[in-house]
Design a protein around this motif. Structure first.
Motif, mmCIF file in Angstrom:
data_model
loop_
_atom_site.group_PDB
_atom_site.id
_atom_site.type_symbol
_atom_site.label_atom_id
_atom_site.label_comp_id
_atom_site.label_asym_id
_atom_site.label_seq_id
_atom_site.Cartn_x
_atom_site.Cartn_y
_atom_site.Cartn_z
ATOM 1 N N SER A 31 -15.558 -1.283 4.515
ATOM 2 C CA SER A 31 -14.305 -0.663 4.085
ATOM 3 C C SER A 31 -14.100 0.737 4.655
ATOM 4 O O SER A 31 -12.967 1.202 4.756
ATOM 5 C CB SER A 31 -14.245 -0.601 2.555
ATOM 6 O OG SER A 31 -15.364 0.118 2.049
ATOM 7 N N SER A 32 -15.178 1.435 5.011
ATOM 8 C CA SER A 32 -15.046 2.801 5.526
ATOM 9 C C SER A 32 -16.298 3.181 6.300
ATOM 10 O O SER A 32 -17.354 2.549 6.172
ATOM 11 C CB SER A 32 -14.827 3.800 4.383
ATOM 12 O OG SER A 32 -16.001 3.889 3.574
ATOM 13 N N PRO A 84 -11.098 -4.240 1.253
ATOM 14 C CA PRO A 84 -10.959 -2.846 1.718
ATOM 15 C C PRO A 84 -9.695 -2.152 1.214
ATOM 16 O O PRO A 84 -8.804 -1.793 1.988
ATOM 17 C CB PRO A 84 -10.939 -2.997 3.241
ATOM 18 C CG PRO A 84 -10.336 -4.343 3.466
ATOM 19 C CD PRO A 84 -10.819 -5.213 2.335
ATOM 20 N N CYS A 123 -4.440 -3.635 1.652
ATOM 21 C CA CYS A 123 -5.739 -4.291 1.732
ATOM 22 C C CYS A 123 -5.631 -5.624 2.447
ATOM 23 O O CYS A 123 -6.422 -5.943 3.350
ATOM 24 C CB CYS A 123 -6.317 -4.462 0.329
ATOM 25 S SG CYS A 123 -7.804 -5.474 0.251
#
Length: 915
Positions: free
Chosen positions: A680-681, A776, A836
């Motif tokens: 996600s990051s 995400p 998302c």
């Protein structure tokens, strides 16, 4: 419908699949019908080639039809007739309209709204509102005085920096009387690439009908041109590809500046600083007259107009040049490809250009893009609404404000007694504004003038003292600057040349103080040059002229240092429909295309809410790959049976991270060649990587596959991808000399929203398995995101009684962000979910690239398999692409079942001999 099924597309270079024929027919009908259409075709289905063959076939057909009907009409009515067919009247009217528009533009270019006592190069008032970077002539360098008053004395030499006497046509100037804030406001236009710069192209006859094709990146545009060359249209039509200065500049002295803004700024400075030694020449004869000669451009690549003409001819003769080809041609001829390509636009049948060049009004005017009754095709349109409004943001930092305030203060102190009353008033107003901004940021206190409905009013605690958001009017009132006429002030900045005067004087005093002469571009910082700081101020002032509800002011009072950016003011545009309506009202047809455009309702509400559902058309086709070539599986638990929960509160759990590592340790044994894992990051990917390294899991994975990580810097991505590809290619080539360990490919740890998830294709062995870790969702701590959520939630609620009410929110407050999301009833919550879903769809679409490709897609999170009735948000799989959703294995009892499915899938496809 019969006509549709019989339509042929002979230019398609291969035998088209049925879904490609369906897509081309849908696009052709959309262009015939006009209006707005959205066409969705999964990545890997030949979408680009289908667009080219359908749209350009329509263009050729329409042009031939016009010629034929023209000929027939001239034979039947040699002297003309009142009974002309409707299409002919419209065609003639359109041509007359184009001529009238050109004449109007010429008149506007000479129109003056402010009287200055010396003739200057002039621009229309509308171009006052260009945005971002001093690359648009907003602070245009005017002709300096002809040496008048100069002497060897230092003090007299300063007079070259004295701004000329300025007079407003309206009595009273600014700051007199009350300011009336009108609802409409003035929308800024922002493009870091294309700006009006005073370079006048030679006019060419405008093509009667043309298509504008735009996409997000230069690489995508180059790919479009490469596909175009596979068709006959590359030689039949006039095609031009537009790019940024950074991509097309061949002046090494400018190009080495590196930064886009600095390159644009330097390019424009070179054009304005003409080498005109004879123009100020010496007295000749008794009359003392000055002989003037034509000035040449300061850039050596624009000094020979004949070369620019030859460059245009070369473009016409060649078959569809992309950006790299234009650069090579420019280097070969020694002339500028940036301006050379721009000059071809009027005569072109097809213009290929980046998003920002078409979406920005000032860029369209600068480039001479005439959308009237023409076709606009926007590819990669899945994030069009956000991309559009992001272009209209503006931002100024504390350090930029301090620089501007200091320069203006020193300038005013030096020339106070030499300035006329109007100049003094405007300069003092600029000082008042910069001082007000600085005081507001330094005090860390939202004053009592703020409207009680302001989000940050009455807040307490460290975060509320540092970060927050305000409406435009609340911001103006709280700073006590609501009585200043910002439109007139911006006009003054544009017309008076005050910025170049102030900057020039500041640079000179600085060089004298330091005992050396500053060279162009020597003054560097994170925010760029002094001119860039002034531009940032003008951008912010322009943003404050918008309608009060069109955007929000973000306030950050973070301390400078320790790698932090420091305090800043930022205007965030929230509405895009008014901006996009300018394009909708002009073009005959607008087509939005992409691999995944769902959910289309959000795009419709945000960009063209006035259209009824029957006025806009949507088409979606399936994938070309057979069902057995894809295996999407929702993975709810890992090898040890622990449930996968990657929600914000649980994803950092050591057990969850360990279970994910065990999953990957098993996958590397069953999946051949390459695996892409999306996190996600960057922060979470780093957290997981460090935990695996400490626990030994990373070592276990590395014994089977080489491990690669997506770098944060985009410039380093290419090197990592090359190494990753080499690890895959080594398997097929059997080259194990460089790698004696029994590795069976590579695993790439990537990030959703990064470069790899958006623009990189992993066909064949590069992407045999895509692993999506969690859902995400963007962080609810982002104040800009929450402001957009609040705005979208209120769309359609025109009365204050119906408008949603939210609790106050400050940057970094995750709990408050979640609270606002939960209080949303529909639109705001859907927008947050869609961010998302779109990210997931873009990432998992990287794998299947052609009909013989195959890949597994693992959606790793219990929420992908959860019962939708037990969730407050919509089910994560509802908005998957149809070609994935229809084949999804939505529930597995344990990891053993997942492993068995993977083993059977790859064994089956290997037997099929698909490579």
């Amino acid at each position: 419908m019969e006509e549709q099924s019989e339509r042929k597309f002979p230019s398609f270079p291969f035998k088209p699949y049925s879904i490609q024929i369906d897509f081309m027919n849908a696009l052709y009908q959309s262009l015939d019908r006009g209006g707005i259409s959205m066409l969705e075709s999964p990545t890997g289905t030949g979408k680009t080639l289908s667009i080219i063959c359908s749209a350009l076939q329509w263009l050729v057909d329409r042009k031939q039809k016009q010629i034929y009907e023209n000929t027939v009409d001239s034979l039947q009515n040699p002297l003309g007739s009142d009974d002309e067919p409707e299409w002919m009247k419209n065609f003639v009217a359109n041509k007359e309209t184009q001529i009238e528009e050109k004449e109007d533009m010429k008149k506007k270019l000479g129109h003056r709204t402010v009287k200055i006592n010396k003739k200057r190069n002039e621009k229309p008032f509308g171009e006052l509102f260009n945005q971002r970077g001093v690359n648009d002539g907003i602070f245009e360098e005017k002709d300096k005085k002809d040496g008048k008053g100069k002497s060897n004395g230092e003090e007299l030499n300063d007079e070259e920096f004295l701004v000329e006497e300025y007079e407003s046509e309206e009595e009273g100037g600014i700051g007199c009387g009350q300011s009336k804030r009108k609802g409409g406001g003035v929308y800024p236009s922002s493009s870091d690439e294309e700006k009006d710069d005073g370079f006048n192209d030679e006019g060419e006859e405008e093509a009667a009908l043309k298509i504008y094709f735009c996409s997000r990146t230069h690489s995508q545009l180059s790919q479009f041109v490469k596909e175009l060359r596979k068709t006959v249209f590359a030689s039949q039509l006039k095609v031009v590809c537009l790019g940024s200065r950074k991509s097309l500049c061949i002046n090494e002295e400018v190009l080495k500046l590196g930064n886009v803004g600095r390159i644009n700024e330097r390019c424009l400075e070179l054009q304005k600083h003409k080498k005109d030694d004879a123009s100020k020449a010496k007295n000749l004869g008794a009359g003392g007259r000055i002989r003037r000669t034509k000035a040449s451009c300061g850039c050596p690549m624009l000094r020979k107009p004949k070369l620019q003409k030859q460059f245009r001819r070369e473009i016409y003769q060649e078959d569809s040049l992309d950006i790299e080809d234009l650069v090579q041609l420019g280097r070969k001829m020694g002339t500028c490809p940036y301006y050379g390509s721009r000059s071809v636009v009027p005569a072109a049948d097809l213009v290929v250009l980046p998003y920002q060049s078409l979406l920005s009004k000032s860029s369209r005017e600068s480039l001479g893009l005439n959308l009237k009754n023409n076709i606009v095709i926007i590819d990669e349109a899945h994030n069009l609404a956000d991309s559009l409004i992001n272009m209209y943001d503006s931002k100024i930092t504390v350090s930029q404000l301090e620089r501007v305030h200091s320069h203006i203060g020193k300038y005013f102190e030096r020339f106070r007694n030499l300035l006329g009353p109007c100049n003094r008033r405007y300069i003092q107003t600029l000082m008042v504004l910069t001082q007000a901004f600085l005081r507001f940021l330094h005090l860390g206190n939202f004053t009592s003038h703020a409207n009680p409905c302001c989000d940050v009013e009455g807040a307490s605690g460290a975060k509320s003292a540092n970060d927050g958001s305000m409406a435009i009017n609340d911001f103006l009132f709280s700073l006590n600057i609501d009585n200043i006429n910002l439109v007139k002030l911006l006009r003054y900045i544009k017309e008076s040349n005050i910025v170049h005067k102030v900057s020039g004087y500041g640079d000179k005093t600085a060089s004298l103080y330091n005992g050396s002469t500053l060279k162009d571009g020597d003054e560097t910082s994170d925010e760029g040059s002094t001119l860039s700081a002034f531009q940032a101020l003008a951008d912010m002032l322009l943003s404050l002229t918008n309608n009060d509800g069109d955007g929000r002011i973000i306030i950050s009072r973070r301390p400078t240092g320790s790698g932090q950016e420091g305090g800043y003011l930022k205007y965030v545009m929230l509405t895009g429909d008014k901006i996009f309506s300018e394009i909708v009202d002009q073009a005959h047809a607008i087509v939005l295309t992409g691999g995944t455009l769902q959910p289309i309702e959000e795009t419709r509400e945000r960009l063209f809410p006035r259209l009824t559902p029957d006025q806009f058309h949507f088409f979606s086709c399936s994938h070309i790959v057979p069902p057995e070539s894809i295996l999407p599986v929702a993975v709810s638990c890992g090898p040890s049976g622990h449930s996968f929960d990657f929600s914000y509160s649980s994803r950092s759990s050591p057990k969850v991270i360990e279970e994910l590592g065990l999953l990957l340790s098993n996958l590397v044994t069953v999946v051949p060649e390459g695996i892409i894992v999306f996190f996600s990051s960057f922060d979470y990917e780093g957290q997981v990587y460090d935990a695996w390294k400490a626990s030994g899991i990373l070592s276990r994975i590395s014994k089977k596959k080489h491990v690669f990580r997506e770098p944060r810097r985009n410039t380093d991505v290419e090197d990592v991808l090359k190494e990753y590809k080499n690890s895959i290619d080594a398997l097929s080539s059997g080259d194990l000399k460089a790698d004696p360990a029994p590795h069976n490919g590579g695993i790439l740890l990537a990030v959703v929203g990064g470069k790899i998830s958006e623009g990189i294709n992993f066909s064949d062995g590069m992407g045999r398995c895509i692993v999506m870790v969690g859902l995400p969702y963007p962080s609810p701590s982002d104040i800009e995101l929450i402001e957009r959520v609040k705005h979208i939630e209120g769309l359609g609620d025109t009365t204050s009684s119906n408008a949603p009410q939210f609790n106050e929110f400050h940057d970094g407050d995750v709990k408050a962000g979640f609270g606002i999301l939960k209080s949303c009833k529909r639109r705001g919550k859907e927008y947050y979910e869609n961010l998302c879903r779109k990210a997931v769809n873009q990432s998992i679409g990287r794998a299947i690239r052609h009909i013989n490709d195959y890949a597994a897609i693992l959606l790793v999170d219990a929420r992908y398999a959860a019962d939708s009735t037990k969730r407050s948000f919509s089910h994560p799989t509802n908005k998957l692409p149809k070609w994935i959703k229809s084949r999804l294995v939505s529930k597995t009892d344990n990891y053993g079942e997942v492993h068995r499915l993977l083993h059977q899938f790859f064994k089956f496809n290997k037997k099929r001999g698909i490579q």
